[in-house]
Write an enzyme that holds these catalytic residues in place. Structure first.
Site, PDB file in Angstrom:
ATOM      1  N   GLN A 140      74.206  49.035  35.772  1.00  0.00           N
ATOM      2  CA  GLN A 140      73.902  47.733  35.187  1.00  0.00           C
ATOM      3  C   GLN A 140      74.331  46.624  36.133  1.00  0.00           C
ATOM      4  OE1 GLN A 140      75.346  47.547  31.211  1.00  0.00           O
ATOM      5  NE2 GLN A 140      75.073  45.344  30.980  1.00  0.00           N
ATOM      6  N   SER A 180      77.920  54.521  36.837  1.00  0.00           N
ATOM      7  CA  SER A 180      78.081  54.106  35.448  1.00  0.00           C
ATOM      8  C   SER A 180      76.842  54.471  34.636  1.00  0.00           C
ATOM      9  CB  SER A 180      78.386  52.601  35.400  1.00  0.00           C
ATOM     10  OG  SER A 180      78.671  52.186  34.092  1.00  0.00           O
ATOM     11  N   LEU A 181      76.099  53.473  34.147  1.00  0.00           N
ATOM     12  CA  LEU A 181      74.856  53.731  33.422  1.00  0.00           C
ATOM     13  C   LEU A 181      73.941  54.667  34.200  1.00  0.00           C
ATOM     14  CD1 LEU A 181      72.618  53.092  31.291  1.00  0.00           C
ATOM     15  CD2 LEU A 181      72.039  51.107  32.731  1.00  0.00           C
ATOM     16  N   ARG A 189      74.380  53.298  23.348  1.00  0.00           N
ATOM     17  CA  ARG A 189      75.570  53.090  24.184  1.00  0.00           C
ATOM     18  C   ARG A 189      75.784  51.614  24.469  1.00  0.00           C
ATOM     19  NH1 ARG A 189      76.501  52.935  29.991  1.00  0.00           N
ATOM     20  NH2 ARG A 189      78.438  53.998  30.624  1.00  0.00           N
ATOM     21  N   HIS A 195      84.625  50.556  31.691  1.00  0.00           N
ATOM     22  CA  HIS A 195      85.400  51.608  32.350  1.00  0.00           C
ATOM     23  C   HIS A 195      86.893  51.326  32.341  1.00  0.00           C
ATOM     24  CE1 HIS A 195      81.613  53.365  33.279  1.00  0.00           C
ATOM     25  NE2 HIS A 195      81.225  52.260  33.863  1.00  0.00           N
ATOM     26  N   GLN A 219      83.702  58.812  30.466  1.00  0.00           N
ATOM     27  CA  GLN A 219      83.204  57.900  31.494  1.00  0.00           C
ATOM     28  C   GLN A 219      83.205  56.448  31.047  1.00  0.00           C
ATOM     29  OE1 GLN A 219      79.849  56.170  31.678  1.00  0.00           O
ATOM     30  NE2 GLN A 219      78.909  56.979  33.541  1.00  0.00           N
TER      31      GLN A 219
END
Length: 311
Positions: A10, A88-89, A113, A197, A246
Site C-alpha cells: 500500500q 505487507s499487503l 483486512r 505492523h 504479519q
C-alpha cells in the site's frame, strides 16, 4: 535465469492505475469487474477521488486486483516465477499468484483486512515514520527510550538505510528525534492511516484469525517468502498464523531479498504501481536484476526482455 515476482504494498496506488491494461487486454478486465470487494473497483480506480482510493479498505482490494491482473497476463506469456514475495499487503498478491487464494477470495479478504486495519486503533493518535541511514540496533535503542511515552516499534526493515517505525504519535515523534540525534540522516513522517505492523494492530490480527476460519487455503505451486520470517513456509508453520502475525509485527523485506539471493534468484519482476521494491532490491544486492510492470508499455517491455533472456 531464476525468477522471483515481487508485489507492491500500500502507498503507491493512484487514480488511473491499470486502466490502459483494462482497455487493451480483455483478460485483465475481469479482475477490475469482480464484485468481490463490495464496491466497484473499476469505477473507483478510473475516477477516484484519490482520497477515497487511498482509504485502506479500498486501497487493498484495488491493489490486489491490479496485481492479479498483471500476473495473469504474464502467465499467459509463459512467464512464471520460481518464488514470490510481497511487501505487507503485497504478500496477499504473492499468495494469490502462488495459488493459495483465488483472486476473488483475495480481493474479498483484503477488503476485510483493510476495514479491520482502519478500525484497529480507534481514535488513538498514531503515526509512522521512515528513518534513513541508521542501523537497526541504534534505532531499536531509540524506540526503547521513547517507549516511556507509549508504544513505538520498528515496523519495516525495508533495505539498508531505510527502516520504518510505527506506534503512538508522541512516542514515534520522540523516537524520530532520538534517531536524528544518533546520526540518522532523515526522519520522514508517513501519511498512512494507522500504525501498520506494530502491536497496536493486534485487533486486526484477531479479526483476521476469525476470518481465516471461513475460507480455504490452497497448496502453493511455488514458494512464497513471508514478511515476518524472511523465509519460505517452514515445518510447523501455517499460512493463517503467519498472516495473522504479519499485520501486527515487523516485516523483514531486506532479509527476504537476501534469502532469495541465497536461493539463487538472479532476476526479479516488481508488480504494482511504482518501483519502490526494485529500489529496495538495488540497495540490498547487486546480484539480482530488476524489472517492473505497472502499465501496458512496461508489461510488453518486460515480456520481451524476459523472453529474450530465456532464448
Amino acid at each position: 535465469m531464476k525468477l522471483a515476482f515481487l508485489y507492491a504494498g500500500q502507498g503507491n496506488q493512484h487514480v488511473g492505475m491499470g486502466m490502459d491494461l483494462y482497455e487493451q487486454y480483455p483478460d485483465f478486465r475481469r479482475f477490475y469487474d469482480t464484485p468481490s470487494a463490495g464496491f466497484n473497483i473499476k469505477e473507483l480506480i478510473q475516477n477516484g477521488p484519490e482520497e477515497v482510493l487511498g482509504e485502506t479498505r479500498h486501497t487493498q482490494p484495488c491493489m490486489v486486483a491490479f496485481c492479479a491482473g498483471i500476473t495473469a497476463l504474464l502467465e499467459q506469456e509463459g512467464i512464471l516465477p520460481q518464488m514470490a514475495a510481497g511487501l505487507s499487503l503485497g504478500e496477499y498478491s504473492a499468495l494469490t499468484a502462488a495459488g493459495v487464494f483465488d483472486p476473488d477470495t483475495a480481493i474479498a479478504l483484503t477488503a476485510f483486512r483493510g476495514k479491520a486495519m482502519e478500525t484497529a486503533v480507534g481514535d488513538l493518535p498514531c503515526g509512522m515514520a521512515a528513518i534513513l541511514n541508521l542501523d537497526r540496533d541504534t534505532l531499536q535503542k531509540a524506540c526503547d527510550e521513547a517507549s516511556s511515552l507509549g508504544i513505538v516499534e520498528i515496523a519495516n526493515y525495508n533495505c539498508p538505510g531505510q527502516l520504518v517505525i510505527a506506534g503512538e504519535a508522541e512516542a514515534v515523534k520522540k523516537a524520530g528525534e532520538l534517531a536524528l540525534a544518533s546520526g540518522a540522516r532523515r526522519c520522514i513522517p508517513l501519511h498512512l492511516p494507522g500504525p501498520f505492523h506494530s502491536s497496536l494492530m493486534s485487533p486486526a490480527g484477531d479479526a483476521l484469525a476469525d476470518y481465516f476460519k471461513k475460507i480455504s487455503f490452497g497448496e502453493m505451486r511455488f514458494p512464497v517468502i513471508f514478511n515476518t520470517t524472511a523465509k519460505s513456509l517452514q515445518p510447523g508453520e501455517t499460512i493463517p498464523a503467519l498472516l495473522e502475525k504479519q499485520v501486527q509485527s515487523s516485516i523483514y523485506f531486506e532479509d527476504s531479498i537476501r534469502y532469495m539471493e541465497q536461493l539463487g534468484i538472479d532476476t526479479a519482476v516488481e508488480i504494482g504501481p511504482g518501483k519502490v521494491l526494485s529500489g529496495f532490491v538495488k540497495k540490498t544486492t547487486k546480484a539480482i536484476k530488476t524489472y517492473a510492470v505497472e502499465d501496458a508499455e512496461s508489461l510488453r517491455a518486460v515480456i520481451s526482455a524476459l523472453k529474450g533472456e530465456t532464448q
